[in-house]
Design a protein around this motif. Structure first.
Motif, short mmCIF file in Angstrom:
data_model
loop_
_atom_site.label_atom_id
_atom_site.label_comp_id
_atom_site.label_asym_id
_atom_site.label_seq_id
_atom_site.Cartn_x
_atom_site.Cartn_y
_atom_site.Cartn_z
N PRO A 21 0.83 -1.20 0.00
CA PRO A 21 0.00 0.00 0.00
C PRO A 21 0.86 1.25 0.00
CG PRO A 21 0.04 -0.99 2.17
CD PRO A 21 0.74 -1.95 1.25
N LEU A 22 0.34 2.31 -0.62
CA LEU A 22 1.04 3.57 -0.61
C LEU A 22 0.92 4.20 0.77
CD1 LEU A 22 -0.21 5.04 -3.99
CD2 LEU A 22 2.03 4.08 -3.52
N ALA A 23 1.97 4.84 1.23
CA ALA A 23 1.92 5.54 2.50
C ALA A 23 0.99 6.74 2.37
CB ALA A 23 3.32 5.99 2.89
N PRO A 24 0.27 7.08 3.46
CA PRO A 24 -0.60 8.25 3.39
C PRO A 24 0.21 9.51 3.06
CG PRO A 24 -1.01 6.96 5.38
CD PRO A 24 0.23 6.41 4.75
N THR A 25 -0.37 10.39 2.28
CA THR A 25 0.31 11.63 1.93
C THR A 25 0.11 12.65 3.04
OG1 THR A 25 -0.15 11.18 -0.39
CG2 THR A 25 0.48 13.42 0.18
N PRO A 26 1.17 13.15 3.65
CA PRO A 26 1.02 14.15 4.70
C PRO A 26 0.37 15.42 4.15
CG PRO A 26 3.26 13.27 4.65
CD PRO A 26 2.56 12.78 3.41
N PRO A 27 -0.35 16.14 5.00
CA PRO A 27 -0.99 17.37 4.54
C PRO A 27 0.04 18.35 3.99
CG PRO A 27 -1.76 16.74 6.74
CD PRO A 27 -0.62 15.85 6.41
N ASN A 28 -0.34 19.04 2.92
CA ASN A 28 0.48 20.10 2.34
C ASN A 28 1.84 19.62 1.83
OD1 ASN A 28 -1.56 22.00 3.00
ND2 ASN A 28 -0.78 22.05 5.09
N ARG A 29 1.98 18.35 1.56
CA ARG A 29 3.23 17.85 1.02
C ARG A 29 3.26 18.18 -0.47
NH1 ARG A 29 5.33 11.57 1.21
NH2 ARG A 29 7.36 11.91 0.25
N PRO A 30 4.15 19.06 -0.91
CA PRO A 30 4.06 19.55 -2.28
C PRO A 30 4.78 18.66 -3.30
CG PRO A 30 5.81 20.69 -1.12
CD PRO A 30 5.18 19.74 -0.13
N GLY A 31 4.25 18.65 -4.47
CA GLY A 31 4.99 18.23 -5.63
C GLY A 31 5.38 16.78 -5.76
N GLN A 32 4.51 15.84 -5.38
CA GLN A 32 4.76 14.46 -5.75
C GLN A 32 4.23 14.22 -7.17
OE1 GLN A 32 2.93 13.00 -1.87
NE2 GLN A 32 4.34 11.33 -2.35
N LEU A 33 4.84 13.25 -7.84
CA LEU A 33 4.42 12.90 -9.20
C LEU A 33 3.97 11.45 -9.20
CD1 LEU A 33 4.27 13.75 -12.22
CD2 LEU A 33 6.60 12.86 -12.46
N TRP A 34 2.77 11.21 -9.71
CA TRP A 34 2.15 9.89 -9.72
C TRP A 34 1.89 9.44 -11.15
CZ3 TRP A 34 1.49 7.97 -4.78
CH2 TRP A 34 1.53 8.91 -3.75
N ALA A 35 1.62 8.15 -11.33
CA ALA A 35 1.33 7.64 -12.67
C ALA A 35 0.37 6.46 -12.61
CB ALA A 35 2.62 7.21 -13.37
N ILE A 36 -0.41 6.34 -13.67
CA ILE A 36 -1.24 5.17 -13.88
C ILE A 36 -1.48 5.06 -15.39
CG2 ILE A 36 -3.50 6.32 -13.70
CD1 ILE A 36 -4.41 3.81 -12.03
N SER A 37 -1.66 3.85 -15.88
CA SER A 37 -1.94 3.65 -17.30
C SER A 37 -3.02 2.60 -17.46
CB SER A 37 -0.66 3.20 -18.03
OG SER A 37 -0.36 1.85 -17.72
N ASP A 38 -3.44 2.42 -18.70
CA ASP A 38 -4.36 1.33 -19.04
C ASP A 38 -5.60 1.34 -18.15
OD1 ASP A 38 -2.68 -0.71 -21.02
OD2 ASP A 38 -1.40 0.46 -19.70
N ILE A 39 -6.23 2.51 -18.05
CA ILE A 39 -7.44 2.59 -17.24
C ILE A 39 -8.68 2.16 -18.02
CG2 ILE A 39 -6.50 4.30 -15.65
CD1 ILE A 39 -8.00 6.47 -17.16
N HIS A 40 -8.59 2.01 -19.32
CA HIS A 40 -9.59 1.36 -20.18
C HIS A 40 -11.02 1.73 -19.78
CE1 HIS A 40 -6.79 -0.97 -22.53
NE2 HIS A 40 -6.14 -1.30 -21.42
N LEU A 41 -11.38 2.97 -20.10
CA LEU A 41 -12.68 3.50 -19.69
C LEU A 41 -13.84 2.96 -20.51
CD1 LEU A 41 -11.74 7.19 -18.87
CD2 LEU A 41 -11.92 5.23 -17.33
N SER A 42 -13.60 2.07 -21.44
CA SER A 42 -14.71 1.39 -22.10
C SER A 42 -15.43 0.45 -21.14
CB SER A 42 -14.23 0.62 -23.33
OG SER A 42 -13.23 -0.31 -22.97
N TYR A 43 -14.79 0.14 -20.02
CA TYR A 43 -15.38 -0.74 -19.00
C TYR A 43 -16.06 0.12 -17.93
CZ TYR A 43 -12.80 -4.65 -20.99
OH TYR A 43 -12.32 -5.62 -21.83
N LYS A 44 -17.32 -0.19 -17.64
CA LYS A 44 -18.10 0.57 -16.67
C LYS A 44 -17.42 0.57 -15.30
CE LYS A 44 -22.81 0.91 -14.79
NZ LYS A 44 -22.59 0.58 -13.37
#
Length: 325
Positions: A21-44
């Motif tokens: 699991p990802l660690a919780p993001t502390p409040p006001n923590r600036p400038g992290q960069l995230w990624a995800i792919s293949d979200i395939h929105l043709s699927y409900k």
């Protein structure tokens, strides 16, 4: 035709099946960069999951291809992503380039389809391979974010298989990408020709970026893996034909990459090659991440932290499978 990748993630990475699991993001923590792919929105189910995306107004998000097949899917993804993140980056996957059978008579093909996708991105201020690379100065930076578009040239195949025999070799195992029917290379003569043109253009752009910023690392963002040794599809190994090109094997070194982000395989994993971290960040088709839902995880848990990201291992280590995020 069922996509051969529907099966791949079901049996891959099970030897490392502990949740991460990802660690919780502390409040006001600036400038992290995230990624995800293949979200395939043709699927409900995937569309419903996108709606759960939580605001991270100081952070950035990479959408690394295969958002969906239609302009509607892109509008949906870009509207949601830009409402949650300070900056959004996108590169195309093969699914964005499809001309569906219902569009056969009037739909855009090849480069024109890609250009239509870029125009949708620009309506939301989403940065694409057609834009200048931008300097990311948040945590883990500064780095240049470099979205790229490369395609594939059927070179991810055994040495004994000739190019002219490659499709027959895949079909021996009943493997054939949907691309062969609805991903058109217009105006190029073939997808290989289109790939070669894209490679030449991208190499020039990356080279110029490195020359102008010799002390700044790049985050190279593309849908297809840069290296053949990262393509491990245990259930459909001959699908490798549609997974990239050997011509990009050394790009992480040539172009000073800190991280290379890709999707396409539907198998989440982290690898280190030389001094570069490689992240495969797919969500995938609903049944491929059903186990995550069963564990109470959602799309926010499956975002992959690119920057600052984990520290490199002290010694060479095997792939870290990220079945649960």
């Amino acid at each position: 035709m069922e996509d051969p990748l529907i099966a791949t993630a079901d049996a891959t990475g099970t030897e490392h099946s502990e949740p991460d699991p990802l660690a919780p993001t502390p409040p006001n923590r600036p400038g992290q960069l995230w990624a995800i792919s293949d979200i395939h929105l043709s699927y409900k189910v995937n569309r419903e999951e996108l709606e759960k995306l939580l605001p991270r107004p100081d952070d950035g998000l990479i959408l690394c291809g295969d958002v969906g097949e239609s302009a509607e899917h892109l509008h949906m993804a870009f509207k949601t992503a830009t409402s949650c993140f300070r900056q959004v980056f996108w590169c195309p996957g093969n699914h964005e380039l499809y001309t569906l059978p219902t569009q056969k008579e009037h739909g855009a093909r090849g480069e024109k389809k890609y250009e239509e996708c870029v125009e949708v991105a620009r309506q939301y201020g989403v940065l694409t391979p057609e834009d200048d690379y931008v300097l990311w100065e948040g945590e883990g930076g500064p780095c240049l974010i470099a979205p790229i578009f490369t395609l594939y040239d059927y070179s991810f195949r055994p040495a004994h298989v000739k190019l002219e025999d490659a499709l027959a070799w895949a079909r021996e195992e009943n493997i054939e990408a949907t691309d062969e029917h609805i991903l058109h290379p217009d105006p190029h003569a073939s997808r290989i020709d289109w790939c070669n043109a894209l490679l030449a253009r991208t190499e020039h752009k990356l080279s110029a970026a490195v020359a102008s910023n010799p002390d700044v690392k790049l985050i190279i963002v593309g849908h297809w893996p840069l290296r053949e040794d990262l393509v491990k599809l245990s259930l459909v190994p001959r699908f490798s034909l549609w997974c990239g090109t050997k011509k990009t094997n050394d790009w992480h070194n040539r172009f000073n990459a800190k991280v290379v982000v890709s999707g396409h395989l539907h198998v989440r994993r982290t690898d280190w090659k030389d001094d570069t971290r490689f992240e495969e960040v797919s969500l995938g088709y609903p049944r491929q991440w059903q186990e995550c839902k069963d564990r109470g995880l959602d799309i926010n848990d499956l975002l992959r932290e690119i920057l600052p990201g984990p520290e490199a291992p002290l010694e060479p280590r095997s792939t870290r499978w990220r079945r649960y995020g």
